[in-house]
Enzyme design. Structure first.
Site, short mmCIF file in Angstrom:
data_model
loop_
_atom_site.label_atom_id
_atom_site.label_comp_id
_atom_site.label_asym_id
_atom_site.label_seq_id
_atom_site.Cartn_x
_atom_site.Cartn_y
_atom_site.Cartn_z
N ASP A 93 0.83 -1.12 -0.05
CA ASP A 93 0.06 0.04 0.03
C ASP A 93 0.95 1.23 -0.10
O ASP A 93 1.55 1.69 1.00
CB ASP A 93 -0.88 0.02 1.17
CG ASP A 93 -1.97 1.06 1.02
OD1 ASP A 93 -2.15 1.71 -0.07
OD2 ASP A 93 -3.06 1.12 1.96
N ALA A 94 1.03 1.76 -1.10
CA ALA A 94 1.85 3.05 -1.27
C ALA A 94 1.63 4.33 -2.02
O ALA A 94 1.96 5.46 -1.72
CB ALA A 94 3.25 2.51 -2.13
N LYS A 95 0.42 3.93 -2.78
CA LYS A 95 -0.49 4.78 -3.22
C LYS A 95 0.39 6.00 -4.03
O LYS A 95 0.35 7.18 -4.11
CB LYS A 95 -1.36 5.78 -2.12
CG LYS A 95 -2.25 4.62 -1.65
CD LYS A 95 -3.30 5.55 -0.53
CE LYS A 95 -4.47 4.62 -0.03
NZ LYS A 95 -3.96 3.71 0.76
N ARG A 96 1.40 5.30 -4.65
CA ARG A 96 2.11 6.20 -5.76
C ARG A 96 1.59 6.69 -7.11
O ARG A 96 0.37 6.23 -7.36
CB ARG A 96 3.59 5.21 -6.19
CG ARG A 96 4.45 4.40 -5.13
CD ARG A 96 4.87 5.48 -3.97
NE ARG A 96 5.64 4.79 -3.29
CZ ARG A 96 5.81 5.20 -1.89
NH1 ARG A 96 5.16 5.99 -1.21
NH2 ARG A 96 6.83 4.50 -1.17
N ASP B 98 -2.43 9.82 1.44
CA ASP B 98 -3.39 8.61 2.10
C ASP B 98 -4.18 9.21 3.31
O ASP B 98 -4.46 10.22 3.63
CB ASP B 98 -2.28 7.68 2.88
CG ASP B 98 -2.52 6.23 2.63
OD1 ASP B 98 -3.65 6.01 3.11
OD2 ASP B 98 -1.96 5.56 2.07
#
Lengths: 282, 282
Positions: A93-96, B98
């Protein structure tokens, strides 16, 4: 194996849609684990060993590691899952999200350095910021659509007006983009927050059987019954329902791993109560 | 000192709006620097020593470091700028975003672990995903608005229709949100790509003197004259114009640092040719 197949196999073998998010927070560790980055891996390993038969995936959250300079512990955690429980997919889970040349580096971070099976990415910058991830055909690319947080509505719920199209909120437009234009390698998934069952149902009607990563089922208070009924496919799957803090920190004492197992088992069962194939089996 | 004041001081002392992005790519290093992570810091230090009097900021791109497991070299690079040239602000290009509890960890990564002065963040998840960054009052929070890549239009240019408001593209809505609701600590900036001068002018008219980080002036081909004329404030500043690969890799030989200096000097001067105060001084 391709990520979607790997995920389907994990749903089946575990009989579970539950994913545990690994968000190691030193301040919430039991006193038996003295503080210090060295214990992050010990904590994660204890959680993994106690819950591996209850989950369809693990989802380490990179922010909790990078805040502490604990990249080595993230590497160890992922390698431990891969060696001990190789059938369980690992989602970073990095949401790059960045321009193409930089996104290429982020894809390398996720898929080459950390060797995960899937990664979360942010769609704000458009197709060329996502393509370097999509190009890894065997990996899953999980694109933010409607996120679980309260602020999600601020942009994601605003109505878009494209010429020649009906008005629709931003998150529906993203779902449509992903399903119609970005999924040419059949490796896309969407993030759909557990706090928004109506939106989950709406997006399910747009994207067919595309799997959803559904965070927010634990500490964030998403209602499991509503979300399963809204989001499951005809096969009673299609969902990776993720909880983190409610499981990891179910107990602050030395029994934290057993408490995590109890909590994970209860959530797995609560989810299964609403799944179609389980209802049919009654 | 607050980030905006620090930036204003750096604009003045350097007489420059130029920022150099530090995107270390081992494959483009000169042969004199043998491959291996150990040389990342050596490369960056040579670039910094050769250009420090020409820039208002440095912008390391975290993806290039994390792809290689080179976080230690990122720490060294930032610490070197802070100790050798403490007046130069350092911006971590990370584009984080996030839910609140995770954003708190990302803010800690940027401001506590790496000790940078500002960080780029992604607005897709809304206010609560940005607030943990905003709460560091002395730090700069640089929010993606209209990015430099070709895919930017896919979401950022789509028209929004909010009830009681005129129709406007997503990027204008983000600019308005930031200026009217998120800037309560006066520490917000916007990312406005150098490839979009019309949009830069439009957003300048919405947000007053809020500084813009303008990437894409080098390899991505943004036209410097158009961007300065569109985006500068009445004081002839308001812009952090960033170039990375066109400067870092101006030469692939042992003279890379001198070549970088020549390229940076030329870009600084090209920018200054279009600045109001410089025009007035002629």
């Amino acid at each position: 194996m391709r990520f979607i197949q790997q995920l389907q196999a994990a749903w089946q073998s575990s009989d579970s849609l539950l994913c545990i998010g690994l968000d190691p927070d030193l301040e919430r560790f039991p006193p038996s684990l003295a503080s210090g980055n060295g214990n992050i891996f010990s904590f994660n390993r204890a959680i993994i060993d106690a819950t591996h038969d209850l989950v369809c995936a693990y989802k380490p959250q990179v922010a909790y590691f990078s805040a502490l300079g604990a990249e080595r512990q993230l590497e160890q955690t992922i390698a431990y899952i891969k060696s001990s429980y190789p059938h369980i997919p690992v989602i970073l889970d990095a949401k790059r999200g960045d321009i193409g040349s930089t996104a290429t580096q982020y894809a390398k971070e996720a898929f080459v350095r950390y060797q995960v099976d899937a990664v979360t990415v942010n769609p704000y910058m458009g197709f060329d910021s996502v393509q370097p991830f999509l190009d890894y055909q065997d990996k899953g690319v999980i694109i933010l659509c409607k996120t679980s947080n309260t602020g999600a509505a601020q942009l994601q719920e605003v109505q878009l007006q494209r010429s020649g199209h009906n008005s629709e909120p931003v998150y529906e437009y993203i779902a449509r983009l992903v399903a119609e234009e970005w999924n040419f390698n059949h490796n896309c998934l969407l993030v759909m927050g557990a706090t928004w069952p109506q939106q989950v149902a709406r997006v399910r009607s747009i994207v067919g059987d595309m799997p959803f990563l559904v965070p927010g089922a634990g500490a964030q208070g998403g209602d499991v019954g509503s979300i399963v009924q809204a989001g499951q496919t005809a096969q009673g799957s299609g969902l990776i329902i993720s909880a983190s803090r409610s499981i990891l920190y179910a107990s602050a004492a030395t029994d934290f791993a057993q408490a995590a197992r109890a909590q994970a088992g209860a959530l797995k069962n609560a989810i299964n109560n609403y799944r179609k194939k389980h209802a049919a089996a009654l």
